[in-house]
Design a protein around this motif. Structure first.
Motif, short mmCIF file in Angstrom:
data_model
loop_
_atom_site.label_atom_id
_atom_site.label_comp_id
_atom_site.label_asym_id
_atom_site.label_seq_id
_atom_site.Cartn_x
_atom_site.Cartn_y
_atom_site.Cartn_z
N ARG A 63 5.28 26.36 -25.26
CA ARG A 63 5.29 27.18 -26.47
C ARG A 63 6.68 27.20 -27.09
O ARG A 63 6.84 26.99 -28.29
CB ARG A 63 4.84 28.59 -26.13
CG ARG A 63 4.90 29.56 -27.29
CD ARG A 63 4.44 30.95 -26.81
NE ARG A 63 4.67 31.91 -27.84
CZ ARG A 63 5.74 32.69 -27.92
NH1 ARG A 63 6.68 32.62 -27.00
NH2 ARG A 63 5.89 33.53 -28.90
N ASP A 64 7.71 27.41 -26.26
CA ASP A 64 9.07 27.41 -26.78
C ASP A 64 9.46 26.04 -27.31
O ASP A 64 10.15 25.93 -28.33
CB ASP A 64 10.05 27.88 -25.71
CG ASP A 64 9.99 29.37 -25.48
OD1 ASP A 64 9.54 30.10 -26.39
OD2 ASP A 64 10.38 29.82 -24.39
N GLN A 69 10.54 23.23 -32.32
CA GLN A 69 10.30 21.95 -32.98
C GLN A 69 11.27 20.89 -32.46
O GLN A 69 11.96 20.22 -33.20
CB GLN A 69 10.41 22.09 -34.49
CG GLN A 69 9.35 22.97 -35.07
CD GLN A 69 9.43 23.09 -36.57
OE1 GLN A 69 10.37 22.64 -37.20
NE2 GLN A 69 8.42 23.69 -37.16
N LEU A 70 11.28 20.75 -31.13
CA LEU A 70 12.17 19.79 -30.49
C LEU A 70 11.57 18.40 -30.37
O LEU A 70 12.25 17.47 -29.98
CB LEU A 70 12.56 20.30 -29.10
CG LEU A 70 13.35 21.60 -29.10
CD1 LEU A 70 13.52 22.12 -27.68
CD2 LEU A 70 14.69 21.41 -29.76
N ALA A 103 13.72 30.23 -29.80
CA ALA A 103 12.91 29.39 -28.92
C ALA A 103 13.75 28.30 -28.27
O ALA A 103 13.58 27.98 -27.09
CB ALA A 103 11.75 28.77 -29.70
N LYS A 104 14.69 27.73 -29.00
CA LYS A 104 15.57 26.70 -28.44
C LYS A 104 16.42 27.28 -27.32
O LYS A 104 16.59 26.65 -26.27
CB LYS A 104 16.46 26.12 -29.54
CG LYS A 104 17.54 25.19 -29.03
CD LYS A 104 17.26 23.78 -29.37
CE LYS A 104 18.38 22.82 -29.05
NZ LYS A 104 18.69 22.65 -27.67
N ARG A 105 16.94 28.50 -27.52
CA ARG A 105 17.74 29.14 -26.46
C ARG A 105 16.89 29.40 -25.22
O ARG A 105 17.34 29.17 -24.09
CB ARG A 105 18.34 30.44 -26.97
CG ARG A 105 19.58 30.24 -27.81
CD ARG A 105 20.33 31.55 -28.03
NE ARG A 105 19.58 32.49 -28.84
CZ ARG A 105 19.61 32.54 -30.17
NH1 ARG A 105 20.36 31.70 -30.83
NH2 ARG A 105 18.90 33.43 -30.81
N ARG A 106 15.65 29.89 -25.41
CA ARG A 106 14.77 30.15 -24.27
C ARG A 106 14.42 28.85 -23.56
O ARG A 106 14.41 28.79 -22.33
CB ARG A 106 13.50 30.87 -24.72
CG ARG A 106 13.71 32.31 -25.13
CD ARG A 106 12.39 33.02 -25.33
NE ARG A 106 11.49 32.33 -26.25
CZ ARG A 106 11.43 32.55 -27.56
NH1 ARG A 106 12.23 33.43 -28.12
NH2 ARG A 106 10.58 31.88 -28.32
N CYS A 127 6.09 19.07 -21.89
CA CYS A 127 6.49 18.99 -23.29
C CYS A 127 6.03 17.69 -23.97
O CYS A 127 5.49 17.74 -25.07
CB CYS A 127 8.00 19.12 -23.41
SG CYS A 127 8.63 20.66 -22.74
N ALA A 128 6.26 16.56 -23.34
CA ALA A 128 5.89 15.29 -23.94
C ALA A 128 4.42 14.94 -23.74
O ALA A 128 3.90 14.04 -24.40
CB ALA A 128 6.77 14.17 -23.39
#
Length: 164
Positions: A63-64, A69-70, A103-106, A127-128
């Motif tokens: 979710r993070d 949007q990584l 979200a990026k920090r989490r 993630c991928a």
């Protein structure tokens, strides 16, 4: 198979500047439709190979990752264009930026908590969306090692999130 579920996007963990706060402090709920059947983690859960605590930890990480949007982009992103001249006329342009940064920090904290040896398999599978055999080949691991290491990584991630 499609297993669609509506998931709430909870902006409560995002600090919103005072000029962005809505009258009365109420915000409309945002949701996103997720197909749980397309995730390698849900495939493992459906076969009883990971427990509910591990699934919850993996879904929080994913979710993070998605909110931040990584992932790779193949088109131009036009969803955060401001058209309200920067006033407090109700535009949400700044809120998304705060959500992405939080979200990026989490995500970064969770990956760091997993450690360098376990973060690779977490990123690849959760993630991928890589299947475990593909992740094993990419990491040059022996066959059937990926599921064991993923279980350890998910346990460490669940500890980081403080899941019971």
């Amino acid at each position: 198979m499609r297993d669609l579920v509506e998931v709430d996007f909870d902006p409560a963990d995002v600090t919103v500047p005072a000029t962005r706060a809505r009258a009365g402090g109420k915000r409309r709920a945002r949701t996103v439709t997720v197909n749980r059947a397309e995730s390698p983690l849900s495939w493992l859960a459906a076969r009883g190979l990971v427990d509910a605590r591990q699934v919850e930890a993996g879904e929080r990480l994913r979710r993070d990752y998605e909110i931040a949007q990584l992932g790779p982009r193949v088109t131009m992103q036009c969803d955060n264009v401001r058209v309200d001249n920067g006033g407090s006329g109700g535009g949400d342009g700044g809120d998304a930026t705060h959500a992405h940064l939080a979200a990026k920090r989490r995500f970064d904290a969770a990956i760091a908590a997993a450690g360098s040896g376990l973060s690779d398999i977490l990123w690849r599978v959760i993630c991928a969306g890589e299947a475990i055999p593909a992740a094993e080949r990419a990491l040059n691991w022996p066959g059937r090692a990926g599921r064991l290491v993923l279980g350890l990584a998910l346990d460490r991630l669940a500890d980081h999130y403080g899941l019971p």
